[in-house]
Write a protein that holds these residues in place. Structure first.
Motif, short mmCIF file in Angstrom:
data_model
loop_
_atom_site.label_atom_id
_atom_site.label_comp_id
_atom_site.label_asym_id
_atom_site.label_seq_id
_atom_site.Cartn_x
_atom_site.Cartn_y
_atom_site.Cartn_z
N THR A 356 -4.19 12.21 -0.55
CA THR A 356 -2.72 12.05 -0.81
C THR A 356 -2.15 13.91 -0.20
OG1 THR A 356 -0.83 10.72 -1.13
CG2 THR A 356 -2.76 12.59 -2.71
N VAL A 357 -1.22 13.19 0.25
CA VAL A 357 -0.37 15.06 0.39
C VAL A 357 1.21 14.43 -0.48
CG1 VAL A 357 0.48 16.80 1.19
CG2 VAL A 357 -1.92 15.89 2.20
N PHE A 358 1.32 15.69 -1.32
CA PHE A 358 3.01 14.68 -1.29
C PHE A 358 3.90 16.08 -1.59
CE2 PHE A 358 0.35 14.66 -5.35
CZ PHE A 358 1.06 15.10 -6.33
N LYS A 363 7.45 21.73 -3.83
CA LYS A 363 6.41 22.51 -3.28
C LYS A 363 5.74 21.19 -3.09
CE LYS A 363 7.78 26.57 -4.84
NZ LYS A 363 8.11 25.98 -5.90
N PHE A 364 4.51 21.30 -1.74
CA PHE A 364 3.52 20.26 -1.58
C PHE A 364 2.21 20.29 -2.33
CE2 PHE A 364 6.67 21.03 2.51
CZ PHE A 364 6.38 19.78 2.40
N TYR A 365 1.57 19.47 -2.56
CA TYR A 365 0.79 19.04 -3.60
C TYR A 365 -0.59 18.44 -2.37
CZ TYR A 365 3.62 21.03 -6.56
OH TYR A 365 4.79 21.44 -7.82
N VAL A 366 -1.40 18.90 -2.27
CA VAL A 366 -3.03 18.07 -2.22
C VAL A 366 -4.14 17.68 -2.89
CG1 VAL A 366 -4.83 18.30 -0.05
CG2 VAL A 366 -2.64 19.80 0.01
N VAL A 367 -4.62 16.39 -2.11
CA VAL A 367 -5.74 15.91 -3.31
C VAL A 367 -6.71 15.72 -2.11
CG1 VAL A 367 -6.68 14.17 -4.72
CG2 VAL A 367 -4.30 14.54 -4.73
N ILE A 368 -7.71 16.27 -2.47
CA ILE A 368 -8.91 16.11 -1.68
C ILE A 368 -10.15 15.06 -2.61
CG2 ILE A 368 -10.96 17.07 -0.02
CD1 ILE A 368 -8.56 19.26 0.03
N THR A 375 -10.56 17.68 -5.89
CA THR A 375 -9.90 19.11 -6.16
C THR A 375 -8.58 18.71 -5.99
OG1 THR A 375 -10.96 19.91 -4.16
CG2 THR A 375 -12.06 20.15 -5.50
N ILE A 376 -7.49 19.44 -6.30
CA ILE A 376 -6.37 19.11 -6.52
C ILE A 376 -5.04 20.72 -6.06
CG2 ILE A 376 -3.73 18.72 -7.17
CD1 ILE A 376 -7.47 17.19 -8.47
N TYR A 377 -4.73 21.11 -5.09
CA TYR A 377 -3.87 21.90 -4.82
C TYR A 377 -2.71 22.00 -4.87
CZ TYR A 377 -8.83 22.02 -2.75
OH TYR A 377 -10.18 21.90 -2.18
#
Length: 428
Positions: A356-358, A363-368, A375-377
């Motif tokens: 997901t990208v939200f 700010k943006f957050y990316v979950v892989i 991993t979460i950025y």
């Protein structure tokens, strides 16, 4: 002969010490690289700090940066100490080599002098031609010729040994002098770093004193950050739990379909319906590793523990995993925070698929997803991936955003929804 035994014994010792010498040199090289990397982090921290100290208001980022600088300086001093210990080992080793070469040279010269004296004493009685013609037969004469040739070659070889040993000795003395100069330089570096650390600690004390004057405002900032982080972590856990629920339903549907097909086949063949052992995953881990692809990716991620790249190419950690104390308040971090360069590229630490990208709080957050691992950025200004995209190790997924004037990136690793300490997974 005695010379050959001496040469072989010294050669054996040389082979034994060569491996240790290579290991020591490699260790010194790695320590030097680590020290240089720490210094780059200290310089980046100072650069970020200079940008944020223009305002009158003290920020949480400034405090974390100064704390990070103190920690980095302590790490650098520790690295210098390790470098000196390795250099001391190398100096001891090279001193031993010099002594061995001096002993070897002395023995070679004694051997050579003895041979010359023997040849001088027996020069008349061992005249070459008379020695050969005095042979009883041709075969003996041939052997005497070969003996004289070998004796001459041996003397030349011994002279070459002496010259080579003298050259090795001079080279080793030069290496030893270089090591001693390096140690002096390291001692000066250590003293300089200790003075710099003392100044930074004094600066930290001034900042903490300033903090007490802004305590009310600072407490509000801490509460705001804690509330935002808690809301963010809830959303991340909810997203992961949503993925687990989807995977679990999919596995249950597949198991039910397999049971239905088995029952239909048994009925068509006019035999009892088999009792099929349930293949439904029971735990979240089993759910996330249910497919061969997911199981393989999970295993690959696990096998890279301790060697994953950092989510930013350049940066330093300002906030660590677990319970963190800020002034009199405590906070629980489910990840770590890097400060980095302005607009720095944020990269995936391993192969995986974007879950997901939200966006939240601007700010943006990316979950892989990496099998059963995630991993979460966090805190991205922009993103270059979308939900469902496959990503590779070190692929850029976005850029760092600013928080209170400092470029920051948050990073988490979770097994299922359980947070793990990222520092134990990342390469040093």
């Amino acid at each position: 002969m005695k010379l050959n035994k001496l040469f072989l014994s010294l050669l054996f010792v040389g082979f034994c010490t060569a491996g240790f010498a290579q290991q020591t040199s490699r260790e010194l090289k790695e320590l030097k690289q680590k020290k240089e990397a720490i210094e780059r982090q200290i310089e980046l921290a100072q650069k970020n700090l200079n940008k944020t100290t223009n305002g009158k208001k003290l920020t949480l980022g400034q405090i974390n940066t100064i704390k990070a600088q103190v920690r980095l300086m302590q790490d650098k001093i520790s690295t210098i100490n390790s470098e000196m210990r390795s250099l001391d080992n190398k100096i001891t080793e090279n001193t031993g080599k010099v002594h061995n070469l001096q002993t070897r040279l002395s023995d070679l010269k004694k051997e050579y002098a003895g041979m010359i004296r023997f040849a001088q004493r027996n020069r008349n009685s061992y005249d070459k031609m008379m020695f050969i013609f005095a042979a009883n037969d041709f075969n003996q004469a041939y052997k005497r010729i070969k003996y004289l040739q070998q004796f001459g070659q041996y003397r030349k070889k011994q002279a070459a040994y002496i010259q080579g040993t003298e050259k090795d000795l001079n080279n080793q003395i030069s290496v030893l002098d270089h090591d001693l100069k390096n140690k002096t330089n390291l001692l000066n570096q250590q003293l300089s770093e200790k003075n710099r650390l003392d100044k930074k600690k004094s600066e930290q004390a001034v900042v903490l004193n300033q903090l007490s004057k802004q305590e009310k405002q600072f407490a509000q900032d801490i509460k705001r950050n804690r509330d935002q982080r808690a809301a963010l972590d809830r959303q991340i856990r909810a997203e992961i739990n949503r993925i687990i629920a989807i995977e679990k339903k999919k596995a249950e549907d597949e198991a039910r379909e397999a049971e239905r097909i088995a029952a239909a086949r048994a009925k068509a063949e006019n035999r009892p319906v088999p009792v099929v052992a349930s293949n439904k995953p029971k735990t979240n881990s089993e759910v996330l590793r249910a497919t061969p692809e997911s199981a393989k990716l999970s295993s690959a991620f696990e096998s890279n523990k301790g060697s994953l790249p950092a989510p930013v190419a350049t940066g330093y950690i300002t906030s660590r995993f677990g319970v963190v104390k800020v002034d009199q308040a405590t906070d629980n971090h489910e990840g770590i925070i890097y400060q980095t360069n302005e607009g720095a590229a944020v990269r995936a630490v391993f192969n995986g698929k974007v879950s997901t990208v939200f966006d939240k709080f601007g700010k943006f957050y990316v979950v892989i997803k990496h099998g059963e691992y995630f991993t979460i950025y966090e805190n991205l200004k922009s993103v270059s991936v979308s939900k469902g995209d496959n990503v590779s190790t070190k692929q850029t997924i976005g850029s760092a955003a600013n928080t209170d004037g400092s470029p920051e990136v948050g990073f988490q690793i979770r097994r299922g929804s359980t947070p793990l300490n990222p520092e134990s997974w990342l390469a040093r």
